[in-house]
Write a protein that holds these residues in place. Structure first.
Motif, PDB file in Angstrom:
ATOM      1  N   LEU A 217       0.873  -1.172   0.000  1.00 29.90           N
ATOM      2  CA  LEU A 217       0.000   0.000   0.000  1.00 29.90           C
ATOM      3  C   LEU A 217       0.911   1.222   0.000  1.00 29.90           C
ATOM      4  O   LEU A 217       1.796   1.343   0.853  1.00 29.90           O
ATOM      5  CB  LEU A 217      -0.894  -0.002   1.242  1.00 29.90           C
ATOM      6  N   TYR A 218       0.712   2.079  -0.994  1.00 30.36           N
ATOM      7  CA  TYR A 218       1.437   3.343  -1.019  1.00 30.36           C
ATOM      8  C   TYR A 218       0.654   4.322  -0.153  1.00 30.36           C
ATOM      9  O   TYR A 218      -0.562   4.491  -0.339  1.00 30.36           O
ATOM     10  CB  TYR A 218       1.533   3.844  -2.463  1.00 30.36           C
ATOM     11  N   VAL A 219       1.346   4.935   0.816  1.00 26.19           N
ATOM     12  CA  VAL A 219       0.705   5.911   1.705  1.00 26.19           C
ATOM     13  C   VAL A 219       1.497   7.209   1.597  1.00 26.19           C
ATOM     14  O   VAL A 219       2.649   7.274   2.035  1.00 26.19           O
ATOM     15  CB  VAL A 219       0.710   5.427   3.175  1.00 26.19           C
ATOM     16  N   LYS A 220       0.895   8.212   1.010  1.00 26.33           N
ATOM     17  CA  LYS A 220       1.620   9.473   0.801  1.00 26.33           C
ATOM     18  C   LYS A 220       2.097  10.057   2.122  1.00 26.33           C
ATOM     19  O   LYS A 220       1.368  10.008   3.121  1.00 26.33           O
ATOM     20  CB  LYS A 220       0.728  10.487   0.063  1.00 26.33           C
ATOM     21  N   ARG A 221       3.313  10.561   2.111  1.00 24.09           N
ATOM     22  CA  ARG A 221       3.899  11.121   3.330  1.00 24.09           C
ATOM     23  C   ARG A 221       2.980  12.195   3.908  1.00 24.09           C
ATOM     24  O   ARG A 221       2.452  13.036   3.191  1.00 24.09           O
ATOM     25  CB  ARG A 221       5.271  11.714   3.017  1.00 24.09           C
ATOM     26  N   GLY A 222       2.768  12.096   5.212  1.00 21.13           N
ATOM     27  CA  GLY A 222       1.952  13.104   5.891  1.00 21.13           C
ATOM     28  C   GLY A 222       0.480  12.743   5.985  1.00 21.13           C
ATOM     29  O   GLY A 222      -0.284  13.393   6.694  1.00 21.13           O
ATOM     30  N   LEU A 223       0.068  11.673   5.275  1.00 23.40           N
ATOM     31  CA  LEU A 223      -1.348  11.297   5.298  1.00 23.40           C
ATOM     32  C   LEU A 223      -1.714  10.719   6.671  1.00 23.40           C
ATOM     33  O   LEU A 223      -0.943   9.963   7.255  1.00 23.40           O
ATOM     34  CB  LEU A 223      -1.613  10.244   4.214  1.00 23.40           C
ATOM     35  N   ARG A 224      -2.875  11.088   7.161  1.00 21.19           N
ATOM     36  CA  ARG A 224      -3.318  10.502   8.436  1.00 21.19           C
ATOM     37  C   ARG A 224      -3.605   9.025   8.201  1.00 21.19           C
ATOM     38  O   ARG A 224      -4.366   8.668   7.307  1.00 21.19           O
ATOM     39  CB  ARG A 224      -4.579  11.206   8.931  1.00 21.19           C
ATOM     40  N   PHE A 225      -2.979   8.190   9.031  1.00 20.71           N
ATOM     41  CA  PHE A 225      -3.084   6.752   8.801  1.00 20.71           C
ATOM     42  C   PHE A 225      -3.395   6.038  10.112  1.00 20.71           C
ATOM     43  O   PHE A 225      -2.840   6.356  11.152  1.00 20.71           O
ATOM     44  CB  PHE A 225      -1.759   6.236   8.222  1.00 20.71           C
ATOM     45  N   ARG A 226      -4.320   5.080  10.048  1.00 24.81           N
ATOM     46  CA  ARG A 226      -4.652   4.256  11.209  1.00 24.81           C
ATOM     47  C   ARG A 226      -4.488   2.802  10.801  1.00 24.81           C
ATOM     48  O   ARG A 226      -5.183   2.342   9.883  1.00 24.81           O
ATOM     49  CB  ARG A 226      -6.111   4.485  11.642  1.00 24.81           C
ATOM     50  N   PRO A 227      -3.600   2.075  11.446  1.00 26.33           N
ATOM     51  CA  PRO A 227      -3.333   0.690  10.998  1.00 26.33           C
ATOM     52  C   PRO A 227      -4.533  -0.233  11.191  1.00 26.33           C
ATOM     53  O   PRO A 227      -5.353  -0.029  12.085  1.00 26.33           O
ATOM     54  CB  PRO A 227      -2.167   0.249  11.886  1.00 26.33           C
ATOM     55  N   MET A 228      -4.628  -1.227  10.325  1.00 27.68           N
ATOM     56  CA  MET A 228      -5.670  -2.236  10.476  1.00 27.68           C
ATOM     57  C   MET A 228      -5.135  -3.350  11.375  1.00 27.68           C
ATOM     58  O   MET A 228      -5.859  -3.909  12.174  1.00 27.68           O
ATOM     59  CB  MET A 228      -6.052  -2.794   9.101  1.00 27.68           C
ATOM     60  N   MET A 229      -3.852  -3.674  11.181  1.00 28.52           N
ATOM     61  CA  MET A 229      -3.217  -4.705  12.011  1.00 28.52           C
ATOM     62  C   MET A 229      -2.400  -3.999  13.080  1.00 28.52           C
ATOM     63  O   MET A 229      -1.516  -3.211  12.760  1.00 28.52           O
ATOM     64  CB  MET A 229      -2.254  -5.543  11.154  1.00 28.52           C
ATOM     65  N   ARG A 230      -2.719  -4.298  14.319  1.00 31.72           N
ATOM     66  CA  ARG A 230      -1.948  -3.706  15.407  1.00 31.72           C
ATOM     67  C   ARG A 230      -1.126  -4.783  16.091  1.00 31.72           C
ATOM     68  O   ARG A 230      -1.542  -5.933  16.182  1.00 31.72           O
ATOM     69  CB  ARG A 230      -2.875  -3.024  16.420  1.00 31.72           C
ATOM     70  N   GLY A 231       0.038  -4.412  16.563  1.00 35.98           N
ATOM     71  CA  GLY A 231       0.925  -5.386  17.191  1.00 35.98           C
ATOM     72  C   GLY A 231       2.314  -4.802  17.238  1.00 35.98           C
ATOM     73  O   GLY A 231       2.514  -3.733  17.834  1.00 35.98           O
ATOM     74  N   GLY A 232       3.257  -5.459  16.575  1.00 36.49           N
ATOM     75  CA  GLY A 232       4.651  -5.008  16.585  1.00 36.49           C
ATOM     76  C   GLY A 232       4.842  -3.725  15.795  1.00 36.49           C
ATOM     77  O   GLY A 232       3.918  -3.172  15.200  1.00 36.49           O
ATOM     78  N   HIS A 233       6.093  -3.285  15.763  1.00 36.74           N
ATOM     79  CA  HIS A 233       6.407  -1.992  15.159  1.00 36.74           C
ATOM     80  C   HIS A 233       6.780  -2.119  13.685  1.00 36.74           C
ATOM     81  O   HIS A 233       7.275  -1.173  13.082  1.00 36.74           O
ATOM     82  CB  HIS A 233       7.586  -1.385  15.919  1.00 36.74           C
ATOM     83  N   GLN A 234       6.557  -3.294  13.103  1.00 36.25           N
ATOM     84  CA  GLN A 234       6.960  -3.493  11.716  1.00 36.25           C
ATOM     85  C   GLN A 234       6.293  -2.471  10.798  1.00 36.25           C
ATOM     86  O   GLN A 234       5.211  -1.977  11.093  1.00 36.25           O
ATOM     87  CB  GLN A 234       6.591  -4.923  11.241  1.00 36.25           C
ATOM     88  N   GLU A 235       6.948  -2.218   9.672  1.00 36.84           N
ATOM     89  CA  GLU A 235       6.424  -1.243   8.707  1.00 36.84           C
ATOM     90  C   GLU A 235       6.066   0.076   9.390  1.00 36.84           C
ATOM     91  O   GLU A 235       5.024   0.670   9.130  1.00 36.84           O
ATOM     92  CB  GLU A 235       5.209  -1.813   7.951  1.00 36.84           C
ATOM     93  N   ARG A 236       6.952   0.519  10.261  1.00 34.45           N
ATOM     94  CA  ARG A 236       6.753   1.776  11.018  1.00 34.45           C
ATOM     95  C   ARG A 236       5.389   1.779  11.712  1.00 34.45           C
ATOM     96  O   ARG A 236       4.651   2.769  11.668  1.00 34.45           O
ATOM     97  CB  ARG A 236       6.882   2.977  10.091  1.00 34.45           C
ATOM     98  N   SER A 237       5.045   0.624  12.266  1.00 28.62           N
ATOM     99  CA  SER A 237       3.793   0.432  13.019  1.00 28.62           C
ATOM    100  C   SER A 237       2.547   0.604  12.157  1.00 28.62           C
ATOM    101  O   SER A 237       1.456   0.756  12.673  1.00 28.62           O
ATOM    102  CB  SER A 237       3.709   1.397  14.219  1.00 28.62           C
ATOM    103  N   ARG A 238       2.721   0.597  10.853  1.00 28.00           N
ATOM    104  CA  ARG A 238       1.532   0.750  10.012  1.00 28.00           C
ATOM    105  C   ARG A 238       0.972  -0.602   9.590  1.00 28.00           C
ATOM    106  O   ARG A 238      -0.140  -0.707   9.074  1.00 28.00           O
ATOM    107  CB  ARG A 238       1.864   1.595   8.775  1.00 28.00           C
TER     108      ARG A 238
END
Lengths: 404, 310
Positions: A217-238
């Protein structure tokens, strides 16, 4: 005419063969580089380096400004779901979503769910008979109540391309987030997301010669983002969860190859597609190309054969070693012809017989020759069985059963 | 790719008796291009002997639709009209070594075409109430309109009843959510919104209202191996007795005639005899018995009993 040895695979919009170079890149990740990239030791560090290399390859393919804008996921469906769910959580006061009627189920089914269970208002923008988006309806649906617009870049069934940049800019003008499911487009259409209004973009590895089960998933820098998978810090916690390192490296290698072969897709592969299509149209009566022939993916050809049914076509093609796909009801098990064909208003007489041939850079001229040679016979055979076809006249006839 | 049997493939790749039968004196046409399945069955019946001398078909449809049509013609050539009428869609599917559940409707279409052709031969009007609507049950090709009608006409309130009346949801069971949606919509419209009252005493809320799940499903499996002949007979009689009020509400009735191993013969009377839904009712009785006994049984009309049985 002999059948090419391993069969003729013309279903590349469904999935592609893993490129041998991709596999070669992946194999060490199963054996010597098996470490967890989160670990402090050298076993982990080696893998971490490979993942960052892969991220840069995907960044390059998309023309993204930063490699940190790439979040690895399990595939197109997860990327689509994440994009939409993240955005509506980030903008809880906006209760409308704009999408199109021809989206992939990964978007449509989620929107249906949000409409039913979470009271979202969904604007499903229609298409014309060639699959082009109704721009007036699109503009009318946009407002400051819209949280996210999710419109595909290119349609998986017809290959028809939507004007993504224009759509994204219109969405931005009303303050909506713009997501595009580009699963079919990535690797075939040149992209420069760094200069684009697109906020979120989904891609899938197995559509571009990487393995299944990996996407981004490309997420433009600065976009408000809420992860669907929560847990470890992988992928910058996203996107929590230990990285699927072999597949991520495979996707990186595939992205690198896709960039190298993009010109070939738009020249050689496109020429093969056109030759196949013209030969079929010339040899078979009562058939036509669905979608917009002037604005579509270079590898996709979708021909609707009237008065016969798609699954029967696929079974006979399969006997000849040819793999294709159909928008027919029976092949999906859904008993309704594809929503894309219905959205374009393709008559039922043809929608059931819509057959998609999707090529790739693996496709050879000999394979195309073989398909051209056998298709007319297959269509004629099935029409000879059809009560809707007047064999002697070579045209359709009236047939209206009392029970219908 | 569907998991078709060799027999299905054989009849699809090399269909028997396809084409137009110029000498036909009975034609049955069912399906529509909208549904994605349509079949024209042409028969040549000898008026003296009532024997089907020849049969041909033309089919628009998938592999299993073409195979079912081909199989049907092979099965009926040489039979008398009455012998042919006994054939069910299950027989067509069995002849083909089985069909995937999603494809069972192809065999249904074959059986329907046969009935239509024979009605045509006898000069009767063939009617079917299948209408266009959102397809809900894919296994049996039942659409929302048909379920709505069954629910409205019969005052159905549960998924189980819908299955018994229409077959919908009786096979792969993946459409149960959709059936419940249709059910809720109709009940909301007609105001019969009281299915919950059945389960929980009125006015009781909280834990008291939650009744333990009936251990029913587990029972039959355990009982299956233990039932004596007498117990089995009583179970069958009990199950049919339990279904009677529902059927009587439609002005019909059902009566147990005989039990012959896995074949259970019943007689539908009153409004049921000659009703276009009677096949659905029989199917409902069968499903109820299969569920009660925990074994597969076949419910057949008493008219099909072997002559020596009585």
């Amino acid at each position: 005419m002999t059948i090419p040895n391993s069969g003729v695979y013309l279903d590349n919009n469904a999935t592609t063969r893993v490129d041998p170079e991709v596999l070669t890149e992946m194999l060490p990740l199963f054996t010597e580089h098996f470490g967890n990239p989160s670990s402090m030791h050298a076993f982990g560090a080696a893998v971490g380096g490979k993942i960052e290399w892969a991220r840069k390859q995907v960044q390059a393919l998309l023309g993204a400004g930063y490699d940190s804008e790439i979040v690895f996921t399990s595939g197109g469906t997860e990327s689509d779901n994440t994009a939409i769910l993240s955005t509506i959580e980030a903008y809880p006061k906006k209760k409308e979503i704009v999408t199109s009627v021809v989206e992939h189920p990964a978007v449509l089914a989620l929107c249906d769910y949000l409409e039913k269970k979470r009271d979202y208002k969904i604007h499903r923008i229609g298409v014309d008979s060639k699959g082009n988006l109704d721009m007036d309806a699109y503009k009318a649906a946009l407002s400051d109540r819209v949280a996210i617009v999710s419109i595909m870049w290119a349609n998986n069934e017809t290959g028809t391309i939507f004007p993504i940049e224009e759509l994204a800019q219109l969405a931005k003008a009303v303050g909506a987030i713009f997501h595009t499911d580009a699963v079919q487009a990535v690797g075939k259409i040149p992209m420069k997301l760094a200069d684009s209004a697109v906020d979120l973009l989904s891609l899938s590895g197995h559509k571009l010669h990487a393995p299944k089960g990996i996407g981004a998933l490309y997420v433009k820098r600065g976009l408000r983002f809420r992860p669907m998978m929560r847990g470890g810090h992988q992928e910058r916690s996203r996107r929590a969860g230990t990285e699927n390192a072999p597949a991520i490296v495979g996707l990186g290698a595939a992205a690198h190859l896709a960039l190298t072969h993009m010109a070939e897709e738009n020249t050689r592969v496109k020429a093969q597609r056109d030759r196949l299509e013209q030969a079929i149209l010339a040899a078979v009566p009562s058939c036509f190309v669905t979608g917009n022939p002037d604005n579509r993916l270079p590898n996709t050809c979708n021909v609707a054969f009237e008065y016969i049914e798609g699954e029967a076509i696929l079974l006979l093609l399969n006997e000849q070693g040819i793999a294709a796909s159909s928008g027919s009801a029976c092949t999906s098990g859904s008993l309704e012809p594809s929503h894309v064909m219905r959205a374009m208003g393709v008559p039922y007489t043809a929608a059931h017989g819509a057959t998609r041939f999707s090529l790739s850079r693996d496709t050879t001229d000999a394979e195309i020759d073989h398909v051209i040679a056998v298709v007319p016979g297959i269509i004629a055979k099935l029409r000879s069985l059809s009560p809707y076809w007047e064999q002697s006249a070579g045209k359709a006839k009236d047939f209206a059963p009392v029970y219908s | 790719m569907w998991n078709y049997t060799d027999k299905v493939k054989e009849h699809f790749f090399n269909p028997k008796n396809s084409g137009v039968l110029d000498t036909a004196n009975a034609v049955g046409e069912v399906g529509s291009i909208t549904c994605g399945d349509a079949l024209r069955l042409m028969l040549k019946v000898d008026p003296d002997t009532q024997i089907i001398q020849d049969a041909k078909f033309q089919t628009f449809g998938c592999g299993s639709a073409i195979a079912s049509s081909s199989a049907l013609t092979e099965m009926i050539i040489g039979k008398t009209v009455d012998e042919a009428l006994v054939l069910t869609n299950r027989d067509i599917a069995d002849y083909l070594g089985g069909l995937p559940p999603e494809k069972m409707h192809c065999s249904v279409m074959g059986a329907e075409a046969l009935r239509a052709a024979i009605a045509n031969y006898k000069g009767e009007a063939w009617e079917d109430d299948h209408e266009e609507g959102e397809l809900v049950c894919k296994c049996f090709g039942i659409d929302a309109a048909m379920i709505e009608r069954a629910v409205t006409v019969n005052g159905l309130t549960s998924l189980e009843e819908v299955t018994h009346y229409t077959k919908a949801g009786g096979s792969c069971q993946t459409c149960h959510e959709k059936i419940e949606e249709v059910l809720e919509a109709v009940m909301a419209k007609t105001g019969i919104l009281k299915p919950a009252a059945k389960h929980s005493p009125t006015g009781v809320v909280g834990l008291d209202a939650i009744q333990p799940l009936a251990a029913k499903p587990a029972e039959p499996a355990a009982a299956a191996s233990k039932l004596t002949n007498v117990q089995r007979m009583q179970a069958i009689m009990g199950a049919i007795e339990a279904m009677r009020p529902q059927i009587q509400r439609d002005g019909g009735d059902v009566e147990l005639v005989d039990i012959d191993g896995k074949d259970i013969y019943v007689r539908l009377t009153g409004a049921c005899s000659g009703c276009s839904q009677s096949a659905g009712t029989m199917m409902g009785v069968q499903m109820k018995l299969v569920e009660t006994l925990g074994e597969f049984v076949r419910v057949k009309p008493a008219s099909l009993m072997p002559a020596h049985a009585n």
